[in-house]
Design an enzyme around this catalytic site. Structure first.
Site, short mmCIF file in Angstrom:
data_model
loop_
_atom_site.label_atom_id
_atom_site.label_comp_id
_atom_site.label_asym_id
_atom_site.label_seq_id
_atom_site.Cartn_x
_atom_site.Cartn_y
_atom_site.Cartn_z
N GLU B 206 0.80 -1.22 0.00
CA GLU B 206 0.00 0.00 0.00
C GLU B 206 0.84 1.28 0.00
OE1 GLU B 206 -2.10 1.32 3.65
OE2 GLU B 206 -1.84 -0.75 4.33
N SER B 260 -7.87 5.32 8.40
CA SER B 260 -8.38 4.92 9.72
C SER B 260 -7.31 5.19 10.76
CB SER B 260 -8.71 3.43 9.72
OG SER B 260 -9.47 3.09 8.61
N SER B 263 -0.13 6.79 8.68
CA SER B 263 1.25 6.40 8.37
C SER B 263 2.01 7.63 7.94
CB SER B 263 1.29 5.39 7.22
OG SER B 263 1.15 4.09 7.74
N ARG B 275 9.02 4.30 5.95
CA ARG B 275 7.92 4.64 6.85
C ARG B 275 8.55 5.09 8.16
NH1 ARG B 275 4.55 2.39 10.89
NH2 ARG B 275 2.33 2.85 10.65
#
Lengths: 668, 438
Positions: B206, B260, B263, B275
């Site tokens: 993703e 939700s 990141s 990340r």
């Protein structure tokens, strides 16, 4: 600095006042010359606050004995306290009343002052919380240098403060998501309106029913990022999609995780930005609550992958009051002294599990005490310690070693009768001595019972702390020296003639060593025996009485007498090759990281190259494993069969440990 | 066999196609197969990166170009072209609708394909909860040599079974297409796709998709409202307004995706990123808490309530404690000292409205994201921050708050940037992978 923690017992606290009359709690106020009162932040800013009954903290300095008393109690007691102050103190002009929580600018600096003070002066003040470990607490040794550190104070909001030195600190950041968010949102989401009831609720809940986890989104872990399936992806994420009722416990738990994780994450980001790895957490959100200590610890471990440890303080709740006091006492320069925790007058850390020992917790919730003795001299590290930062005086940590703990607690309880008898005997001329001795017995027995349930109450439990606690309790009831009437008995090193084999036998190596060049200067920690031989000798003895150990003043007299009889000693004394120095300790054991500054200077100036530590308390219970940068002798006769057995020998086994540091280690 | 044509041997060549609409005539369909096997040059990645820039490389019937053309035609995936991002709360679907279909193609188009295309493009709402964000549609887009519209569709992840049922009813599987999907749901529901709709998923990471999607969309949007914008004068509400921002050379870049959960990525080049961290306090938390506190049930409802509420009745501000600014520590009186702090007190709990609570929830979550973002930017030494994700959809309140917070607390050092296609970048990135799927 209100402490909503423990406040739910307000309704029960009235009956407590019967069992623990205010007279006793405030007994020290009468002699006080200085007060500091710390009134909580929530109280002030939220006068109509009905839910939490904040705590007041009072600190008092006694005029004569230089002892600090800090008392925390719920506001049900405030009137009693104020009455007491009015009755006894109002007309006394010398009293200075200090209150934090009034001048807000001061609040933070009081907190920091208090924090610096406890970190410097109280051994085992800081601890790491490990829920699944045996005791839950891993106490940290006092460090020679406490700076720099990060203090994360979680009150209704969060303040993150970087402390660089005694006088230099900076609020580098903060967050509005703090204890007030937990309490406020918790009160909205559940029927529970009190802070620690919310915590109780949370400890029973399952956050996974409310939170959306990584596995709820992925079906498992998000492997490529190393995010495990159980990780929370979205706090309260399930309450957005699932159309159902959620249990109060589950919501409280989810809320607790959300807030703890968030604070932990921010703390880590700040720690990283400022390159700090010591992070202390405090404030009412933390204050002794195992639940929040656990979630914060978890969060810090997660976000720093173990690089930073979350540290908590045993006396976190007192920081503001201590700081306020120190500020008020600035003209006396309290920081030039060393201080010690008085185990007799301090109530210690409460139980890990709120359910384990509800009585104990109710007590702590009602009031809490901390007493600190001002020591006459400043205490420092023995310069001959190989690595001061890793030095641990105690040989066995009874907090960790349950078997040994059982034995020693039993042992001290058994010996209590004898101690009481000797205490009475030491003051034959005083008729009420028996009554006082009885009070001592009760107090010490109660301490032992407390330690049975909460071995971590005063930091790591050790034989040393058990002995010290006994000394403190004796002092509390005016038995400063139960052995004084016994006179000072001098023994020679008779064990040298005890039959071999010995338990630890390095005598031959030592004899070999004596054939070599003489030592320049020997440092000899004595208990009740004296040994004098060649070279220069520094005799270090206790500054205050403990057990039947010889004190400095006694040693002075004895030495004079011996000198009168023995020309060798007479010359040595005259030429200052034999000198007597106080160790700075009043314990039967020996903490080489807290020694009189003068002793340290003498050791350094005279180029001491041999340290002799002698006796069970100093060479076995403590320092058995101590690594020194010069030659050392550790000598003792094991006068306890259980211990002898544990070490693999018999009672009256001899330990003669001669150690020479390796070249590389000896250099520094 | 090849059908729809195309004259562009350049990579991507959106612009080239734009200029030369004769494209489709160049090559004539030769057989009765569906119009789906032509190929574009290069990879999707190249298409987005080099697209508009390389005019000089376009065309040529020179032999090498020709060869490339042939190979591209072969590798161009069959229609329909979908990209899917199955998140924790929402499924984001992008659909490329070819507008250059010739009569012959139309004729050859199998019924199921036609039905899907018709269903998606003739509605703006699907069932009770599926929505096509018409205002985001990108018309006249050239993708892999085909001209068409990119549609943006979303529906709740809960409705995925209904979606699969529809796929089954419309015989989606008979098209033998690959469905490129990203987001956690691509993993969680992979078996359901197979068993319920006989569909094979190509699962994609993703974050890879997110970044590809952002860079692609930013590169292809040339007309209409700017894709990337910021708020000018964020600390002066009366002068605060949207301004276009050129994201042409964006690195290094902090990319904050608020779905939700949240990141935070540090992007150093188009395929070098990490990340940095994330937080569980995201859009799901806002909606979840709002549902519990106010009884609302949708994001729009929660936002609407928040817009009418007053968070200062719920939060405890610095001035509530200190009477004004806390100067020693540089805290202004209006700053929130304790989110929901006033709710510790019963009387205040009784006096706040649901709207106030919704607003406080929004402010709390938004400020927290701002605060963590700012710390990451400092730690990573990055000044440009792009916020994406569906939490920001129709959520001007949060965007202005983020712009304000970043500007104020960084003393103007940090710039908060926003993208119009907020939550769809993952799905776009997934679609772009379709070319590599065959």
């Amino acid at each position: 600095m209100a402490t909503p923690g423990g406040t739910n017992r307000a309704s029960h606290s009235l009956d407590k006042s019967i069992t623990l009359p205010p007279d006793e709690i405030f007994r020290n106020l009468e002699n006080a010359k200085r007060f500091a009162i710390d009134i909580g932040i929530n109280t002030r800013s939220d006068t109509q606050e009905a839910d939490g009954e904040p705590l007041y903290e009072i600190s008092v300095q006694e005029e004569i004995t230089a002892r600090l008393h800090f008392i925390k109690f719920e506001n049900t007691y405030i009137e009693t306290c104020l009455d007491f102050i009015k009755d006894h103190l109002v007309n006394t002009e010398t009293k200075v009343i200090k209150a934090t929580g009034v001048d807000k600018e001061d609040e933070m600096s009081c907190l920091i002052k208090g924090c610096n003070f406890v970190l410097k002066n109280i051994p085992h003040e800081a601890f790491v919380y490990a829920k699944h470990a045996d005791s839950g607490f891993r106490f940290q040794n006092t460090r020679p240098d406490i700076f720099p550190y990060l203090l994360v104070n979680i009150g209704s909001g969060v303040s993150i403060v970087k402390v660089e030195s005694e006088d230099k600190f900076e609020r580098i950041g903060g967050s509005s998501i703090g204890g007030g968010t937990f309490w406020g949102l918790g009160a909205l989401l559940t029927k529970t309106k009190r802070f620690d009831e919310l915590l109780q609720l949370a400890s029973k809940g399952q956050h996974t029913n409310v939170d959306m986890l990584v596995k709820d989104i992925y079906g498992g872990a998000y492997g490529s990022l190393g995010l495990t399936g159980d990780l929370i992806a979205s706090s309260f994420g399930k309450s957005a999609t699932a159309d159902k009722e959620f249990s109060q416990e589950d919501m409280a738990k989810s809320l607790l995780h959300m807030i703890s994780n968030d604070i932990g994450q921010l703390a880590c980001l700040y720690a990283r930005l400022h390159n700090l790895n010591r992070v202390y957490f405090g404030g009412f959100f933390i204050r002794g609550h195992p639940v929040t200590m656990h979630t914060i610890t978890y969060s810090i471990n997660f976000f720093t992958k173990g690089e930073v440890q979350a540290l908590f303080l045993r006396h976190e709740g007192y920081l503001g009051a201590i700081g306020a006091f120190l500020k008020g006492a600035e003209e006396d320069n309290p920081n030039q002294y060393s201080w010690g925790e008085n185990y007799a007058g301090s109530s210690g850390l409460m139980s890990v599990s709120p359910d384990l020992n509800p009585m104990q917790r109710a007590r702590s919730g009602t009031f809490d005490m901390l007493e600190m003795d001002r020591l006459e001299r400043q205490l420092v590290n023995l310069p001959l310690l190989q690595d001061p930062s890793s030095y641990i005086p105690d040989t066995v940590d009874l907090t960790e070693d349950a078997l040994a703990r059982e034995y020693w607690l039993y042992c001290f309880e058994e010996a209590l009768d004898g101690v009481v008898k000797r205490a009475v005997a030491s003051q034959k001329d005083q008729p009420e001595a028996a009554e006082r001795a009885e009070k001592f017995r009760q107090k010490y027995r109660h301490k032992l019972q407390t330690l049975r349930h909460q071995p971590f109450a005063y930091g790591s439990l050790t034989v040393r702390s058990l002995l010290d606690t006994r000394e403190h309790c004796l002092n509390e009831f005016n038995f400063p020296d139960p052995y004084s009437k016994l006179g000072v008995v001098l023994f020679t090193l008779c064990f040298l003639f005890l039959e071999r084999p010995w338990l630890v036998d390095a005598y031959n190596q030592w004899v070999e060593r004596l054939k070599g060049p003489p030592h320049k200067c020997a440092l000899f920690f004595v208990d009740n025996k004296l040994l004098l031989r060649g070279t220069e000798v520094v005799l270090a003895s206790n500054s205050g009485p403990a057990l039947n150990d010889v004190t400095n003043s006694e040693l002075q007299i004895v030495t004079e007498r011996i000198a009168a009889m023995d020309p060798v000693i007479q010359t040595a004394v005259k030429e200052e090759r034999l000198i007597l120095v106080q160790s700075g300790s009043s314990s039967p054991c020996l903490d080489l990281s807290r020694l009189d500054k003068v002793l340290a200077t003498v050791v350094r100036e005279r180029g001491t190259d041999l340290v002799i530590i002698e006796g069970m308390g100093r060479a076995i219970h403590t320092n058995y494993y101590a690594m020194l940068s010069c030659e050392s002798l550790k000598l003792a006769v094991i006068k306890n069969s259980w211990l002898a057995e544990r070490l693999g020998g018999k009672i009256f086994s001899v330990v003669f440990k001669y150690e020479v540091p390796s070249k590389a280690q000896g250099l520094h | 066999m090849e059908l729809n044509g195309y004259h562009c041997a350049g990579e991507g060549c959106a612009e080239a196609e734009d200029e030369d609409t004769a494209g489709p005539e160049l090559l004539r369909p030769a057989g009765g197969e569906p119009p789906c096997s032509s190929a574009a040059a290069g990879s999707g990645e190249k298409a987005m990166a080099d697209g508009p820039a390389h005019r000089e490389r376009r065309i040529s019937n020179s032999t090498p170009a020709r060869q490339r053309l042939d190979s591209l035609k072969k590798s161009r995936p069959p229609f329909p072209w979908f990209g899917m991002d199955i998140g924790g709360t929402l499924v984001k679907l992008v659909y490329f609708e070819p507008k250059d279909i010739t009569a012959e193609e139309e004729q050859e188009e199998v019924e199921s394909l036609k039905s899907i295309r018709h269903y998606l493009t003739s509605h703006t709402a699907y069932g009770k909860t599926g929505i096509r964000d018409v205002h985001l549609e990108l018309p006249d887009l050239i993708l892999w040599g085909r001209k068409g519209s990119l549609h943006f569709i979303r529906f709740p992840t809960q409705e995925l079974p209904a979606f699969l049922q529809m796929g089954r009813d419309k015989h989606f599987s008979s098209l033998h297409t690959t469905l490129c999907a990203t987001g956690g749901g691509a993993y969680k529901f992979e078996a359901d796709f197979r068993t319920m709709a006989d569909l094979q998923l190509l699962k994609l990471d993703e974050l890879d998709c997110l970044i590809k999607g952002v860079l692609y969309i930013d590169s292809v949007v040339a007309r209409g409202p700017p894709e990337c914008y910021y708020y000018e004068n964020p600390t002066h509400p009366e002068n605060c307004q949207q301004k276009a921002y050129n994201l042409e050379n964006p690195y290094p870049l902090l990319l904050v995706n608020i779905g939700s959960g949240v990141s935070i990525l540090a992007v150093y080049s188009k395929d070098n990123y990490k990340r940095v961290t994330g937080t569980s306090l995201g859009g799901g938390t806002f909606l979840g808490l709002c549902c519990l506190l106010t009884g609302c049930s949708t994001f729009e409802e929660a936002l609407e309530m928040a817009s009418r509420g007053e968070s200062t009745r719920v939060d405890k501000l610095v001035r509530d404690i200190y009477g004004g600014d806390y100067e020693r520590f540089g805290l202004p009186g209006w700053a929130v000292a304790s989110s929901f702090g006033n709710m510790m007190c019963k009387e205040k709990r009784d006096s706040v409205s649901k709207e106030d609570l919704a607003r406080a929830t929004l402010v709390t979550i938004t400020n927290n994201i701002g605060s963590i973002t700012r710390m990451c930017a400092l730690n990573e030494n990055i000044e440009r921050v792009v916020f994406v994700g569906n939490f920001l959809r129709v959520n001007t309140l949060s965007m202005k708050l983020l712009a304000y917070a970043l500007d104020y607390w960084s003393k103007g050092q940090l710039k908060a940037l926003f993208l119009r296609h907020e939550g769809y970048f993952g799905a776009v990135g997934a679609l772009l992978e379709l070319l590599n799927s065959s």
